[in-house]
Design an enzyme around this catalytic site. Structure first.
Site, short mmCIF file in Angstrom:
data_model
loop_
_atom_site.label_atom_id
_atom_site.label_comp_id
_atom_site.label_asym_id
_atom_site.label_seq_id
_atom_site.Cartn_x
_atom_site.Cartn_y
_atom_site.Cartn_z
N LYS A 30 -26.43 -20.04 -18.66
CA LYS A 30 -25.69 -20.84 -18.29
C LYS A 30 -25.74 -21.71 -18.53
O LYS A 30 -26.38 -21.95 -19.68
CB LYS A 30 -25.85 -21.26 -16.80
C1 LIG Z 1 -25.47 -16.45 -12.32
C2 LIG Z 1 -24.27 -16.60 -11.60
C3 LIG Z 1 -25.46 -17.02 -10.28
C4 LIG Z 1 -26.75 -16.22 -10.00
O1 LIG Z 1 -27.61 -17.56 -10.29
P1 LIG Z 1 -29.32 -16.52 -11.21
O2 LIG Z 1 -29.73 -18.14 -11.10
O3 LIG Z 1 -28.85 -15.79 -11.95
O4 LIG Z 1 -29.29 -15.74 -9.71
C5 LIG Z 1 -23.83 -17.02 -8.67
N1 LIG Z 1 -22.78 -16.86 -8.86
C6 LIG Z 1 -22.70 -16.91 -10.08
C7 LIG Z 1 -21.09 -17.70 -9.77
C8 LIG Z 1 -23.31 -16.91 -11.27
O5 LIG Z 1 -22.13 -16.61 -12.46
#
Ligand SMILES: *Cc1c(COP(=O)(O)O)cnc(C)c1O
Length: 373
Positions: free
Chosen positions: A185
């Site tokens: 992210k």
């Molecule tokens: C990355 C992501 C998640 C999950 O987050 P994690 O921290 O990997 O558990 C949920 N929703 C979206 C849209 C994402 O891109």
């Protein structure tokens, strides 16, 4: 030259700052529920101008937790079909019915029109995902429509930390919002997440549930049922360092995105760009290939030139995944079917140079020209 789809980097200065504090934690033995988690929550609150921020173990955990608290059992929840599985599974594992929703081709977000197509008397709320970091200009209208119809709006803002629309940050438009700090992210603590809300009562319930229903974190005294969604101190240190860099990181992504836009408009006008109307954190730089061009061929031709395109949002929508039937049997997603198979996401990360950006656009233009012959 090799251009990856994603590169994660920490400056030497940041690494020193982080490791000093990790060393402090190891020396003192304060590894959980200490000052760094609190500091991260305080700074996130201030940054987003929101009343409550609750650090959790992941973006997935954040969604699961909020769905449990909102009690979606036997209720319908509207979820975009172009999202990561975790958005829908949070609803499902809390006993809710997932109703997948088609998207707006200009923003890749659900539109008010598409929400109206799937709302029922049994609908409890809407989960919106700010795809690629773009907050849809319809966000206020969607929120008002939810309010008028007694629905909550929850933002899975995993893509969109720091994005905003009309001065309001992603995550703060509805009843609550969640973020992910996973490695891919815009800012990351390896794993981690956060929930934000302006509703104090909801925040208290979330905090209790995060730590086994214990009002005092270290006392084994449970006033409600709960589980473990805690963020630990080492994660919080990395998260804090990254949060303090967020504006700089977005500035850098802005530079790259603007250069892509300029070059593409010059050399590749047949590429349709998905551009924000307001501040995006540029989690993704997304463009639509011409209809007749096969994305997989484009990707493999570019790969031969050492340019890696990956991480579409999303290449296969939920209604086409092998698990689709476990979520929702509805199949009529005209826009998502087209957009999901036709878009590409260009490399965007700190340190991508002007010449690399030029190279990506030039090579992409060549590949598209060859394929159109
Ligand atoms: C990355 C992501 C998640 C999950 O987050 P994690 O921290 O990997 O558990 C949920 N929703 C979206 C849209 C994402 O891109």
């Amino acid at each position: 030259m090799e251009i990856k789809s994603l590169k994660i980097s920490f400056s030497e200065e940041d690494r020193a700052w982080i490791t000093d504090r990790i060393d402090e934690c190891l020396a003192t033995g304060q590894l959980s529920q200490g000052k760094f988690v609190m500091e991260f929550e305080e700074e996130l609150k201030k940054y987003l101008n929101v009343k409550q921020a609750i650090a959790v173990n992941s973006g997935t955990g954040a969604i699961d937790l909020v769905m449990k608290i909102l009690d979606v059992n036997n209720k319908d929840v509207l979820v975009p079909t172009n999202t990561f599985l975790a958005t829908a599974v949070g609803v499902k594992f809390s006993g809710g019915n997932v109703k997948l929703v088609d998207i707006d081709p200009k923003t890749l977000s659900v539109s008010l029109k598409s929400l109206k197509e799937r709302v029922t008397k049994n609908t409890a709320g809407v989960i919106i995902v700010h795809i690629g970091g773009i907050v849809t200009p319809e966000i206020e209208d969607i929120r008002e429509w939810c309010d008028r119809n007694g629905l909550w709006l929850f933002e899975d803002a995993a893509h969109a930390i720091g994005s905003s629309f009309h001065g309001k940050f992603a995550g703060t438009f509805g009843i609550a919002g969640s973020f992910s700090l996973f490695a891919t992210k815009v800012i990351t603590s390896a794993e981690g997440g956060a929930i934000v809300t302006n509703d104090d009562e909801l925040a208290e319930k979330i905090k209790l549930f995060r730590n086994h229903g214990k009002p005092k974190p270290w006392d084994t005294y449970h006033t409600s049922l709960g589980s473990n969604y805690r963020m630990h101190e080492i994660t919080a240190i990395i998260a804090l360092s990254q949060l303090r860099k967020l504006d700089k990181i977005i500035q850098e992504r802005d530079r790259i995105a603007n250069m892509y836009t300029e070059k593409i408009k010059q050399h590749l006008p047949e590429l349709e760009l998905i551009l924000p109307e307001d501040r995006s954190n540029w989690y993704k730089y997304t463009a639509m290939l011409p209809n007749e061009i096969d994305r997989e061929v484009v990707k493999s031709r570019l790969k031969e030139k050492n340019i890696n395109l990956q991480g579409e949002v999303y290449g296969i929508p939920l209604h086409k995944q092998p698990i689709a039937e476990m979520l929702d049997s509805y199949k009529n997603f005209e826009v998502a079917d087209n957009v999901c198979s036709r878009h590409i996401c260009l490399p965007i990360y700190q340190g991508l140079t002007d010449s690399e950006i030029n190279y990506v656009v030039e090579e992409l233009a060549k590949v598209i020209a060859e394929l159109k012959k």
